[in-house]
Structures are given as C-alpha cells and as structure tokens.
Design an enzyme around this catalytic site. Structure first.
Site, PDB file in Angstrom:
ATOM      1  N   TYR A  95      46.732  36.405  83.876  1.00  0.00           N
ATOM      2  CA  TYR A  95      48.011  37.119  83.833  1.00  0.00           C
ATOM      3  C   TYR A  95      49.095  36.266  84.485  1.00  0.00           C
ATOM      4  O   TYR A  95      50.225  36.228  84.006  1.00  0.00           O
ATOM      5  CB  TYR A  95      47.888  38.471  84.549  1.00  0.00           C
ATOM      6  CG  TYR A  95      46.943  39.413  83.838  1.00  0.00           C
ATOM      7  CD1 TYR A  95      47.381  40.172  82.760  1.00  0.00           C
ATOM      8  CD2 TYR A  95      45.611  39.529  84.234  1.00  0.00           C
ATOM      9  CE1 TYR A  95      46.511  41.036  82.102  1.00  0.00           C
ATOM     10  CE2 TYR A  95      44.747  40.378  83.578  1.00  0.00           C
ATOM     11  CZ  TYR A  95      45.204  41.133  82.516  1.00  0.00           C
ATOM     12  OH  TYR A  95      44.343  41.980  81.855  1.00  0.00           O
ATOM     13  N   ASN A 118      49.660  46.257  74.006  1.00  0.00           N
ATOM     14  CA  ASN A 118      49.639  45.424  72.801  1.00  0.00           C
ATOM     15  C   ASN A 118      49.221  46.255  71.576  1.00  0.00           C
ATOM     16  O   ASN A 118      48.114  46.772  71.545  1.00  0.00           O
ATOM     17  CB  ASN A 118      48.663  44.263  73.019  1.00  0.00           C
ATOM     18  CG  ASN A 118      48.443  43.413  71.800  1.00  0.00           C
ATOM     19  OD1 ASN A 118      49.158  43.506  70.814  1.00  0.00           O
ATOM     20  ND2 ASN A 118      47.434  42.563  71.869  1.00  0.00           N
ATOM     21  N   CYS A 126      45.096  39.709  73.288  1.00  0.00           N
ATOM     22  CA  CYS A 126      45.146  40.147  74.682  1.00  0.00           C
ATOM     23  C   CYS A 126      43.764  40.103  75.337  1.00  0.00           C
ATOM     24  O   CYS A 126      43.664  40.059  76.560  1.00  0.00           O
ATOM     25  CB  CYS A 126      45.775  41.532  74.795  1.00  0.00           C
ATOM     26  SG  CYS A 126      44.960  42.808  73.824  1.00  0.00           S
ATOM     27  N   HIS A 127      42.705  40.075  74.517  1.00  0.00           N
ATOM     28  CA  HIS A 127      41.357  39.963  75.075  1.00  0.00           C
ATOM     29  C   HIS A 127      41.142  38.618  75.767  1.00  0.00           C
ATOM     30  O   HIS A 127      40.230  38.477  76.574  1.00  0.00           O
ATOM     31  CB  HIS A 127      40.293  40.184  73.985  1.00  0.00           C
ATOM     32  CG  HIS A 127      40.355  39.202  72.868  1.00  0.00           C
ATOM     33  ND1 HIS A 127      41.209  39.346  71.789  1.00  0.00           N
ATOM     34  CD2 HIS A 127      39.669  38.046  72.650  1.00  0.00           C
ATOM     35  CE1 HIS A 127      41.037  38.337  70.963  1.00  0.00           C
ATOM     36  NE2 HIS A 127      40.107  37.528  71.460  1.00  0.00           N
ATOM     37  N   GLU A 153      34.048  34.052  70.453  1.00  0.00           N
ATOM     38  CA  GLU A 153      34.955  32.916  70.272  1.00  0.00           C
ATOM     39  C   GLU A 153      34.483  31.635  70.943  1.00  0.00           C
ATOM     40  O   GLU A 153      35.100  30.589  70.768  1.00  0.00           O
ATOM     41  CB  GLU A 153      36.360  33.279  70.767  1.00  0.00           C
ATOM     42  CG  GLU A 153      37.031  34.336  69.906  1.00  0.00           C
ATOM     43  CD  GLU A 153      38.443  34.664  70.342  1.00  0.00           C
ATOM     44  OE1 GLU A 153      38.915  34.127  71.378  1.00  0.00           O
ATOM     45  OE2 GLU A 153      39.093  35.463  69.653  1.00  0.00           O
TER      46      GLU A 153
END
Length: 163
Positions: A95, A118, A126-127, A153
């Site tokens: 953040y 979001n 946002c993850h 990912e």
C-alpha cells in the site's frame, strides 16, 4: 443501459457488468440462481472482457486491454485504481508503494480504502497489493481468493529434473 454476464472461473462465478461505454464491474457473485452465460449469449458490450478473463484463467493473458467505465469513484480512488494496472503479473506492491507512486506517501490508509472499493476485481489487480512486510492483507473477494490469485500468477517452478 448496463448489461450483465456470468463467467465460471476457478474462483467461482464472476459477474461482469458494463455497457457500450465499457466494462464497469467484475465481481465475485455470491448469490444463487445464476449460471454461467454461454459466450454466444454474452451481450456484445461484454464479450471482450469475458474473452480476456477466460484467457487470463487459461494462462493465455497476463495484462488486460479493455475499455473501462466504472459507475462510481472519487478522483483519488480512480488514481489508485489506475495505479493498480502498473503492478505487473506475478508481482506485488505494498500500500505504501502505491501511495508513493501517487506522490502521497502519507495516504497509505486511503490507498487501502480505495483498493477495497475497486469495482473491477482481477482486471484492476488489487489482489497484488500486500502489506509492507509482504503479508496478505484484506481482499473484498476473500483472503482465500487473494491467496489463490497470487499463487496462480507465480511462474511454474520445476522440481527435480527426474521427479
């Protein structure tokens, strides 16, 4: 006028909402009574978003290229959401990293709040935002989904050569 379609994903049913102006929402669908929309029945304005999400989950797409038209958001929230698109597939940012990117390092809590609002889950990643120490922090879709997305990912790691 907004249209809606439902996409089956490894994380459960996703709802896509949008219009000719662009995609306005991608959310985890938590209520009963809806089933996946077959591609032929997807409204034309949502087909590209639907196709790109399918490609993402099929490991064929790492960055979304869509037209967006969220229904809400302050200027600050929209700046945060835009910054999310700069966090590359397979990477994370804190953040504080996002706040610094916005030239406002004291806005860490506001960045967290905007992140939680979001409207385009997965598409605006946002993850990929984690705590300063790398820990998993809140996710509107649930922590189990955030963990799954981050693991999904990561590059495939080969074990031993012969087993």
């Amino acid at each position: 006028m907004n249209a809606t379609a439902y996409l089956d994903s490894p994380l459960g049913l996703l709802s896509l909402t949008g219009s000719d102006a662009g995609l306005s929402a991608v959310s985890f669908h938590h209520t009963e009574g809806h089933s996946p929309t077959g591609f032929g029945a997807v409204p034309v304005c949502l087909r590209e978003g639907y196709r790109q999400l399918q490609a993402y989950f099929g490991r064929e797409l790492r960055a979304f290229n869509l037209t967006y038209a969220p229904d809400f958001g302050t200027d600050f929230q929209r700046q945060v959401w835009q910054a999310l698109t700069g966090i590359a597939y397979g990477r994370t940012a804190s953040y504080l990293d996002v706040a610094k990117l916005l030239n406002n390092p004291k806005s860490v809590r506001a960045v967290g709040a905007a992140n939680g609002q979001n409207p385009l889950a997965i598409v605006w990643p946002c993850h990929r935002v984690v705590g300063a120490d790398g820990s998993l922090t809140g996710y509107a879709g649930g922590m189990h989904r955030k963990k799954w997305l981050l693991e999904f990912e990561q590059p495939v790691r080969q074990g031993g050569l012969f087993g």
